[in-house]
Each structure stands twice: as structure tokens, then as C-alpha cells.
Write an enzyme that holds these catalytic residues in place. Sequence first.
Site: not given
Length: 162
Positions: A76, A90
Site C-alpha cells: 500500500e 492510500y
Amino acid sequence: MAKWEGKVSSTLSKASANQIWPLFIDFFNFHKWFPNMSTCYGVHGTNGEVGGTRYCAGFSLPNEDGGADQVSWSKERLVAVDHEKMTMSYEMVDCNVGFKSYLSTIKIVCGDGEGCEVEWSFDVNPLEGLTYEDLVQKYQNGLDKTTKKMEDGLVQISAYSL
């Protein structure tokens, strides 16, 4: 296929937004707070800054690798951070849980008194084998357990500093 969009929230009564925000923005160490996440560490960039990428493993979404013995994992990347507004977004750049498109935003909202509210919104492709309602419930359970663990940790720290 339409994307799934949603938002869950959790209210904290014993911790302020200023206490909770640093725990979320510690992007490379989220395993300390998120239930069932056994591993989380930085693989690129600087912790808490846009472009920072983390590897996470051991969470509750089933993996595509086909076995209970296979660990669910993701990479991520932080794509936005606003310290003043206490928001961060994110994206998932790789995983074995079936997301082909994934963007999440965490926002910490100041309360009237001591407490605060944490909002977690998501924009994802549908996941095979899960309903939208199942995914929302997973997010809600994860956020509730995370914020409780954060709040309990902060209360313990306060007790030790007295």
C-alpha cells in the site's frame, strides 16, 4: 462493473484527535493497532510521507492463493497526507486478496470535548466471494477494534505518566 464505495466511523471518548492522528500516520507500523495484521513495514520512501509504501500481511480478507495456510498480504502506498486536516489516503498497489482497484481515506474529526471520531472511507472494486455488506462489516469491525486498541494504549500511557 461498478465500484463499491463506503464509509465507516468509530467514536473515541478518551482520546483526542491530536493523540490519535500520529498513530495512523505512522504508516509503516500499523500492525501495532490493526487486528490480525501480523506484519507491516516500509518497503519504499519515508514513513508517513506521500509515496511511502508499506507491506502488510495477516489480515482477515481471504487470499486468492487458494489456501488457509497462505497469508493474505498487500503493498500500500500513501498518496495524500494533510496534517492540518488530519486526513490521509492510500492505495493498494499489489495484493493477493483480489483488489484490482483500491483507495482508502482515513480522517480524524475533532470532537466537542476530549474525544474524536475516525472515519475510514473506501473506493474498491467488488471482491469475488464477498458482498458489499460483508466488506462494510469487515471495515467497521477492523476500525472499531483498531480505535479501541489505540485508545486503550493511550490511556495506559497516561496512567504511567502520572
